[in-house]
Design a protein around this motif. Sequence first.
Motif, mmCIF file in Angstrom:
data_model
loop_
_atom_site.group_PDB
_atom_site.id
_atom_site.type_symbol
_atom_site.label_atom_id
_atom_site.label_comp_id
_atom_site.label_asym_id
_atom_site.label_seq_id
_atom_site.Cartn_x
_atom_site.Cartn_y
_atom_site.Cartn_z
ATOM 1 N N GLY A 1 0.823 -1.218 0.000
ATOM 2 C CA GLY A 1 0.000 0.000 0.000
ATOM 3 C C GLY A 1 0.853 1.263 0.000
ATOM 4 N N ILE A 2 1.923 1.256 0.817
ATOM 5 C CA ILE A 2 2.826 2.417 0.881
ATOM 6 C C ILE A 2 3.510 2.629 -0.467
ATOM 7 C CG2 ILE A 2 4.985 3.263 1.893
ATOM 8 C CD1 ILE A 2 4.085 1.830 4.507
ATOM 9 N N ALA A 3 3.988 1.536 -1.068
ATOM 10 C CA ALA A 3 4.686 1.637 -2.358
ATOM 11 C C ALA A 3 3.762 2.194 -3.438
ATOM 12 C CB ALA A 3 5.221 0.257 -2.758
ATOM 13 N N VAL A 4 2.551 1.661 -3.528
ATOM 14 C CA VAL A 4 1.604 2.106 -4.555
ATOM 15 C C VAL A 4 1.231 3.576 -4.334
ATOM 16 C CG1 VAL A 4 -0.746 1.809 -5.449
ATOM 17 C CG2 VAL A 4 0.690 -0.197 -4.985
ATOM 18 N N CYS B 1 10.377 3.958 -2.003
ATOM 19 C CA CYS B 1 9.051 3.671 -1.443
ATOM 20 C C CYS B 1 8.764 2.172 -1.343
ATOM 21 C CB CYS B 1 7.963 4.375 -2.249
ATOM 22 S SG CYS B 1 7.731 3.752 -3.925
ATOM 23 N N TRP B 2 9.556 1.326 -2.029
ATOM 24 C CA TRP B 2 9.365 -0.124 -1.949
ATOM 25 C C TRP B 2 10.088 -0.740 -0.747
ATOM 26 C CZ3 TRP B 2 5.871 -2.645 -4.852
ATOM 27 C CH2 TRP B 2 5.393 -1.968 -5.980
ATOM 28 N N ALA B 3 10.933 0.040 -0.094
ATOM 29 C CA ALA B 3 11.719 -0.493 1.022
ATOM 30 C C ALA B 3 10.870 -1.023 2.185
ATOM 31 C CB ALA B 3 12.704 0.565 1.517
ATOM 32 N N PRO B 4 9.766 -0.328 2.594
ATOM 33 C CA PRO B 4 8.981 -0.851 3.723
ATOM 34 C C PRO B 4 8.483 -2.280 3.524
ATOM 35 C CG PRO B 4 8.362 1.411 3.279
ATOM 36 C CD PRO B 4 9.282 1.002 2.163
ATOM 37 N N LEU B 5 8.171 -2.665 2.296
ATOM 38 C CA LEU B 5 7.703 -4.024 2.037
ATOM 39 C C LEU B 5 8.719 -5.052 2.532
ATOM 40 C CD1 LEU B 5 5.748 -6.037 0.721
ATOM 41 C CD2 LEU B 5 6.953 -5.646 -1.447
ATOM 42 N N ALA C 1 19.333 5.691 -2.970
ATOM 43 C CA ALA C 1 18.041 4.999 -2.813
ATOM 44 C C ALA C 1 18.104 3.582 -3.375
ATOM 45 C CB ALA C 1 16.937 5.800 -3.510
ATOM 46 N N VAL C 2 18.727 3.426 -4.539
ATOM 47 C CA VAL C 2 18.866 2.093 -5.145
ATOM 48 C C VAL C 2 19.725 1.193 -4.260
ATOM 49 C CG1 VAL C 2 19.811 0.810 -7.113
ATOM 50 C CG2 VAL C 2 18.533 2.925 -7.505
ATOM 51 N N ALA C 3 20.804 1.756 -3.724
ATOM 52 C CA ALA C 3 21.701 0.981 -2.856
ATOM 53 C C ALA C 3 20.977 0.488 -1.611
ATOM 54 C CB ALA C 3 22.905 1.839 -2.471
ATOM 55 N N VAL C 4 20.218 1.385 -0.974
ATOM 56 C CA VAL C 4 19.499 1.015 0.255
ATOM 57 C C VAL C 4 18.425 -0.019 -0.043
ATOM 58 C CG1 VAL C 4 18.111 1.854 2.171
ATOM 59 C CG2 VAL C 4 19.931 3.264 1.292
#
Length: 412
Positions: free
Chosen positions: A295-298, A327-331, A380-383
Amino acid sequence: MNTTFWFSVEKLILLIVGVFVMPKIFNALGAVDIGKLKLAESVLGMFSPLFFLGLSAVCIREIVVNPKESQRIIATAFFMRFVAWLIFLVGFISYLFLADNKSLLSIYSVLVFGYLFKLTDVFEYYLLAKKRAKLIFVGKVLSLLCVVSLQYYGIKQHLDVLYFAQIIVLDFLLQGIFYFIVLRAKNEINFKYWKFSKKLGVSLFVMALPLIVSEALVMVYIGIDEVVLKYFHDDHANGVFASVQFLVIGLCWTIGFAVINALYPSLAESFHFNKGYYYKKNGQLLFFMVLLGLGIAVFYMVFGNYILDNYFSEQYQDGKTALLVFCWAPLFVFIGMLYEKHLLTTNRLKHNIYRFALGCLSNLLLCCVLVPRYNVTGAAVAVLTSHFITNIGYVAFDKNTRKDIKNLLRVQ
């Protein structure tokens, strides 16, 4: 569910306040000063596990399992952390006088002093273990009202970054005062029983040692991006990346963290008395965390650019692509948080050390490769990649966890 409700309401209030107040602070200070403040917080954060000593989860578990020892546990934890803060203070005083960067001297000094007030976290351990989330909610909301009022004043008066650093410290102090007053009024703290137990202290330290190491790796893992961005670019880059982190971590990430922490005492209790129910609870919580992460990512994929365009000044526009990535990190992180609690419950915390060591190394290598060329987007990509390796890759290769996944599926 009662505990989760109060934690969720608190995070919802923080979310609403954050949406309306924090972008104004980012815009008022500018990307450079925000970058300096976040760099100072990250550097201190790398050393904070030596102050916290990994005692939070361990104390909560021990109070749940041995409720009659509650006073002795929180008293011993308090004295252990006070000694740790003294060592922490001496170390940073030495660093501050040897460092060439005098512009950050006052910020570091304020934040280090603020850690003294964080000693009152031991009262929160007790309240969490006793499932008294409503009191934690009231304390945090009252503190929030004072802090937001002062932040708004600072924005209107165009006050400098040091003022906002002092407000961070005030937040620690106000929460601690509230917990102390409430527990003292209810006769749940009696200082005549507050005696340091060397035997208990050693036992808590031994149990928490894997957490200290893993939390140290986590803080280096999280803070390394700011250090690399500062090295290859400047404070402006750190300020832009801080806006991305605020939107994803400050507003959303903490929701999952709060829910998992709120439910942990109940999960730990179930493991000792009904393992079938324990795996059922974990399965339900995992399903909810995956939905929340998606949900967060979308949400940010759809509204990310609009938020940066309308709520942040032009100097933060470089963070648009980084936000769509990060934004995909929380998943991945929510799955890792739940896995960490399972490791704590089953006394297999050494796996936390292995996975965060892997994540820390992968993040550092990827940052050194990507940040010089791609700036904030590279960070961001690295994290994100390192989060996938830490929270999905390692879990898939842990044979004991594969067995646990079968247990989860069996009880569904």
